[in-house]
Write a protein that holds these residues in place. Structure first.
Motif, PDB file in Angstrom:
ATOM      1  N   ARG A 150     -71.952  81.474 -38.528  1.00  0.00           N
ATOM      2  CA  ARG A 150     -73.275  81.116 -37.990  1.00  0.00           C
ATOM      3  C   ARG A 150     -74.145  80.472 -39.065  1.00  0.00           C
ATOM      4  O   ARG A 150     -74.850  79.485 -38.801  1.00  0.00           O
ATOM      5  CB  ARG A 150     -73.962  82.365 -37.426  1.00  0.00           C
ATOM      6  N   SER A 181     -72.950  74.638 -30.634  1.00  0.00           N
ATOM      7  CA  SER A 181     -72.304  75.695 -29.854  1.00  0.00           C
ATOM      8  C   SER A 181     -70.795  75.507 -29.830  1.00  0.00           C
ATOM      9  O   SER A 181     -70.028  76.466 -29.991  1.00  0.00           O
ATOM     10  CB  SER A 181     -72.850  75.713 -28.424  1.00  0.00           C
ATOM     11  N   THR A 303     -69.745  78.516 -24.833  1.00  0.00           N
ATOM     12  CA  THR A 303     -70.343  77.249 -25.254  1.00  0.00           C
ATOM     13  C   THR A 303     -71.521  76.825 -24.385  1.00  0.00           C
ATOM     14  O   THR A 303     -72.631  76.627 -24.877  1.00  0.00           O
ATOM     15  CB  THR A 303     -69.281  76.137 -25.258  1.00  0.00           C
ATOM     16  N   THR A 306     -74.544  79.433 -24.307  1.00  0.00           N
ATOM     17  CA  THR A 306     -75.292  79.457 -25.570  1.00  0.00           C
ATOM     18  C   THR A 306     -76.138  78.211 -25.716  1.00  0.00           C
ATOM     19  O   THR A 306     -77.326  78.281 -26.073  1.00  0.00           O
ATOM     20  CB  THR A 306     -74.322  79.588 -26.762  1.00  0.00           C
ATOM     21  N   THR A 307     -75.539  77.056 -25.441  1.00  0.00           N
ATOM     22  CA  THR A 307     -76.298  75.805 -25.497  1.00  0.00           C
ATOM     23  C   THR A 307     -77.491  75.843 -24.556  1.00  0.00           C
ATOM     24  O   THR A 307     -78.618  75.470 -24.918  1.00  0.00           O
ATOM     25  CB  THR A 307     -75.395  74.622 -25.107  1.00  0.00           C
ATOM     26  N   ALA A 445     -73.492  86.151 -28.427  1.00  0.00           N
ATOM     27  CA  ALA A 445     -74.443  85.146 -27.959  1.00  0.00           C
ATOM     28  C   ALA A 445     -75.836  85.371 -28.530  1.00  0.00           C
ATOM     29  O   ALA A 445     -76.477  84.441 -29.029  1.00  0.00           O
ATOM     30  CB  ALA A 445     -74.489  85.149 -26.434  1.00  0.00           C
TER      31      ALA A 445
END
Length: 499
Positions: A150, A181, A303, A306-307, A445
């Motif tokens: 991260r 992401s 993906t 999260t985006t 997440a």
């Protein structure tokens, strides 16, 4: 519903079968002991009322017909839940009775015949796979172990934004957050940025295409088995088959590359799964089909969702400059004298957590999630038959004035000094679901979202191009697996001079 509009004429002719379906509907639980129901059309029932954004269509219907409402998608009975009290009955009191997920032929095609933790029916196989995901892949220690990923990927994002500022160019934050992401999930899943390879791009493009094809809950062929031919005529089945074939070439190659490695890395999800497959953890096993199914779950659930929430958080902060300023003051106060943010710093940022909870309340990435009745249930005095689909409208529950003061207002302060969290215990806030089927990726997440937002707000001041105001932002929703904004978030970033 594109399929519905395309086949309006043949459906009109099929209306002659209305009497038969009326009998079928009564048999499926549509008699006097059924919940309130809006008027329906012959044969298709309430399918025409779903619309492009089902969470909004269902919300409008439920406000008229009540928090527990019965619809029919063709002959299939569908319960719609729109309040926390009813959701608690489904997800806690009768959780076991509603522990299955509906799975259509299209979902089976994409998710290896349902051999994945999201779609498997409740039972021994699902419990074993779920335990692997919870205890081996996404436990708190494993989520913490991805901290360096991260930090590295967020640092790269910051540098990309800095490059835009040096060129005096606007930032397409939507495009950048999509890439972030994908890279976060790719590194966690495979150990590298597979998205940067040709095969990786094919894989991600296929996921995006499949998501668009699955934007609707059901096609006509799902509701009426004898109309399955419509999926072939519309091209959906052929499109899905093409996507799946391309994806499997990529995923099979990734699996074989990891298996050929003498020392399969235990630092990424694929390596851990293949280690289990090879018998490295006594008493735990998984076949290769399920390995691929879990990896697909990680990408599908990780993906796009999260985006989506990252974009909604930044959009709401742009629309509410007072909240942006308050968040900047908190983060910059914690970071005073520091250049690099550590994840432990986030523990000192209660307003950051409140902002993210508020964004999840207003914009749950998966606004409607589904269950299926496994058994006969008496729910609030209504008789619910096995096989009944249940749609829980988390979007509507998050805006219910019975639980929220000024529910349409973005007001993070409501979560300060509040014990309400995102883990599904408070049924008026369930963006990740609740009960046995709660999303196991919640920890991964939220850790990613908190760290990325904190850095974006710490390192940059933000404005809209050409002096536009926050209220000018287009917040029209885009249909899809996760409901995001239809218009890219284009912003102007200025480097914080104190960093």
């Amino acid at each position: 519903m594109e399929d519905f509009h395309f086949y309006t004429l043949p459906l009109t002719l099929l209306a002659l079968l209305y009497a038969w379906f009326s009998i079928k509907r009564l048999y499926s639980g549509g008699g006097d002991t059924s919940p309130p129901s809006p008027p329906s059309l012959p044969v298709i029932g309430n399918l025409h009322q779903l619309g492009q954004l089902p969470h909004r269509s269902l919300s409008k219907l439920s406000r008229k017909h009540g928090p527990l409402m019965l619809l029919h998608f063709g002959p299939k009975p569908v319960l719609v839940v729109s309040s926390a009290d009813v959701a608690k009955l489904i997800l806690k009191t009768h959780d076991l009775a509603f522990a299955d997920k509906p799975i259509t032929d299209h979902l089976k095609t994409i998710f290896y015949d349902g051999n994945d933790v999201i779609n498997l029916p409740y039972g021994d196989r699902w419990r074993k796979l779920r335990n692997i995901v919870l205890h081996e892949l996404l436990n708190s220690s494993r989520v913490k172990s991805f901290a360096s990923v991260r930090e590295e990927e967020t640092s790269l994002l910051m540098r990309k934004i800095e490059e835009c500022t040096s060129l005096l160019a606007p930032v397409n934050l939507t495009v950048m957050l999509v890439a972030l992401s994908n890279d976060l999930i790719s590194r966690a899943a495979f150990g590298n940025k597979y998205s940067e390879t040709e095969h990786g791009k094919i894989f991600l493009d296929g996921l995006d295409e499949a998501s668009r094809l699955l934007a609707n809950f059901m096609t006509l062929g799902d509701c009426f088995p004898w109309l399955a031919w419509t999926n072939r005529l519309s091209g959906r089945r052929a499109a899905l088959k093409r996507i799946v074939e391309k994806r499997d070439i990529v995923l099979d190659k990734v699996v074989q590359d990891h298996l050929k490695s003498l020392n399969t890395s235990k630092e990424n999800i694929m390596g851990i799964l293949l280690g289990i497959h090879k018998g490295e953890i006594p008493g735990v096993s998984i076949d290769l089909e399920s390995v691929k199914g879990v990896i697909l779950d990680v990408f599908t659930a990780g993906t796009e969702t999260t985006t989506t929430i990252l974009i909604w958080v930044m959009t709401e902060l742009m629309r509410h400059p007072a909240a942006m300023k308050k968040l900047q003051d908190e983060i910059r106060g914690v970071m005073k004298g520091k250049q690099l943010m550590a994840e432990d710093d986030l523990l000192k940022m209660p307003y950051l957590k409140a902002v993210i909870k508020e964004a999840f309340r207003l914009h749950p990435p998966l606004p409607v999630f589904a269950r299926v009745a496994r058994d006969h249930v008496n729910l609030m005095g209504y008789e619910i038959s096995p096989g009944t689909i249940v749609l829980i409208n988390a979007w509507e529950i998050g805006r219910d004035p019975a639980y929220w003061e000024e529910p349409e207002k973005f007001m993070p302060e409501r979560f300060l000094n509040s014990s309400t969290d995102l883990r599904g215990f408070d049924f008026y806030l369930i963006p990740f679901g609740s009960g046995r089927r709660i999303c196991p990726g919640i920890g991964f997440a939220t850790a990613a979202v908190e760290y990325v937002v904190a850095n974006l707000v710490f390192k940059f001041d933000w404005a809209l191009p050409n002096g536009a105001k926050g209220e000018d932002l287009d917040v029209t929703e885009r249909p899809g697996f996760a409901v995001g904004t239809d218009t890219p978030l284009i912003v102007v970033a200025t480097i914080n001079s104190d960093v």
